[in-house]
Design a protein around this motif. Structure first.
Motif: not given
Ligand code: AHG
Ligand code: MN
Ligand code: MN
Length: 342
Positions: A95-97, A118-125, A213-215, A246-248, A250-252, A266-268, A276-278
């Protein structure tokens, strides 16, 4: 007025009906998915009343990757671990955690033939601000000899996945999965607490009009990515450019939108994060498996994601994923500078 139609095919029934799609023992897939669906429904319950249940906010620690951990990250991780452990099909999880893999010792360790990352919670921010989050999972067969799983079981290339999927906790909650025979999406009916088939045989459009993409990181991007962004923003009637951005975050959620509407996510690599980050095992591989099953592509800019042989549990990779024509176009820009560098 046309009567409202609804789906009556539940996830459980669908899996039993499509058992032959899964080349391993009957019943195993149902039990695996009943565990994942249960974890998803419990997480969904907490996400939908977050704000009332004291589950928003930081847990007060950082994970192995140095990221701030949210309470809901920990809660979701526990739900996945417990649900998968109880069924006996799984011998180990990553797990990611959790820094290392977790072996399900004791009575289940000799029967479990599967491992799950698994990534139990993606986009947690995004949790604290009521924006869609998700869970992502990837399932492999245990390939090493012996009763217990080893780290090597997790070092299989993504192409070896026997199933993968995600859950999106959005305006509705959906579970989307593939066992390598197409992609199907199920929507949770919260009043009944069950997932029903709502998106049969999902196909990603061959091309699209959305780039994600996070521009804000633009100055740190490789030149190929910078050029591709400028390409997306240029005017061209034949290809319906400029595209929409469009950039939310949350990768999902970004991925799910692009699956339905067409687009590229894209997450380059960046100057500060060359990989990258993912994470390959529990973010990129499952999404890559799904996108290919839906007719799309997933690449690290140069190579197919599913062919990468992992060397560590939490390794990262750049990700270009989505509609095939768009991913190929982005790869062409990346290639231009790779060749220039030779
Ligand atoms: P997680 O919450 O599992 O750590 O994943 C966050 C990831 C992904 O969901 C998202 O696309 C990306 O982080 C966003 O990162 P940036 O804030 O750097 O754009
Ligand atoms: Mn994530
Ligand atoms: Mn996460």
């Amino acid at each position: 007025m046309e009567s409202f139609k609804r789906s009556y095919i539940s996830l459980g029934e669908f899996i039993i009906e499509r058992q032959t799609d899964f080349k391993y023992a009957k019943g195993e897939l149902s039990r695996l998915f009943s565990a994942i669906s249960l974890a998803a429904r419990i997480i969904n319950r907490e996400v939908k009343r977050a704000g009332l249940n004291n589950i928003l906010g930081d847990f007060g620690s950082t994970n192995v990757q140095g990221e701030e951990v949210k309470k809901l990250d920990i809660f979701s991780n526990e739900q996945f671990i417990h649900a998968l452990k109880e069924r006996g099909e799984v011998c180990a999880i990553a797990s990611e955690e959790n820094e290392g893999m977790i072996e399900f010792n004791g009575e289940f360790s000799k029967t479990g033939k599967y491992i799950v990352a698994f990534d139990p919670l993606d986009g947690s921010s995004n949790i604290d601000v009521n924006v869609s989050v998700g869970s992502i999972f990837s399932i492999y067969r245990k390939t090493t000899e012996g009763d217990c799983a080893t780290l090597d079981d997790f070092m299989q290339a993504g192409v070896e996945q026997v199933a993968a999927g995600y859950v999106i906790y959005g305006s509705s909650t959906m579970l989307v999965y593939s066992t390598g025979n197409g992609v199907n999406g199920f929507t949770l009916d919260p009043s009944i607490g069950a997932f029903f088939l709502s998106h049969p045989n999902m196909q990603i459009p061959k091309t699209g009009k959305i780039y994600s993409i996070n521009e804000g990181n633009y100055v740190h991007f490789p030149q190929g990515v910078k050029d591709y962004i400028k390409y997306c923003q240029a005017e061209d009637m034949a290809t319906s450019r400029p595209y929409s951005s469009r950039y939310i975050g949350s990768a999902v959620a970004d991925f799910h939108r692009n699956m339905l509407k067409g687009g590229i996510f894209i997450y380059p690599s960046t100057a500060n994060a060359p990989k990258g980050k993912l994470r390959l095992l529990y973010e990129c591989n499952p999404l890559a498996f799904l996108v290919e099953q839906a007719g799309g592509k997933a690449s690290d800019g140069f190579n197919r994601i599913l062919d990468i042989k992992p060397t560590s549990l939490h390794q990262r990779t750049p990700l270009f994923i989505g509609s095939p024509d768009m991913v190929e176009q982005a790869e062409a820009f990346m290639q231009k500078y790779a060749e220039a560098a030779v």
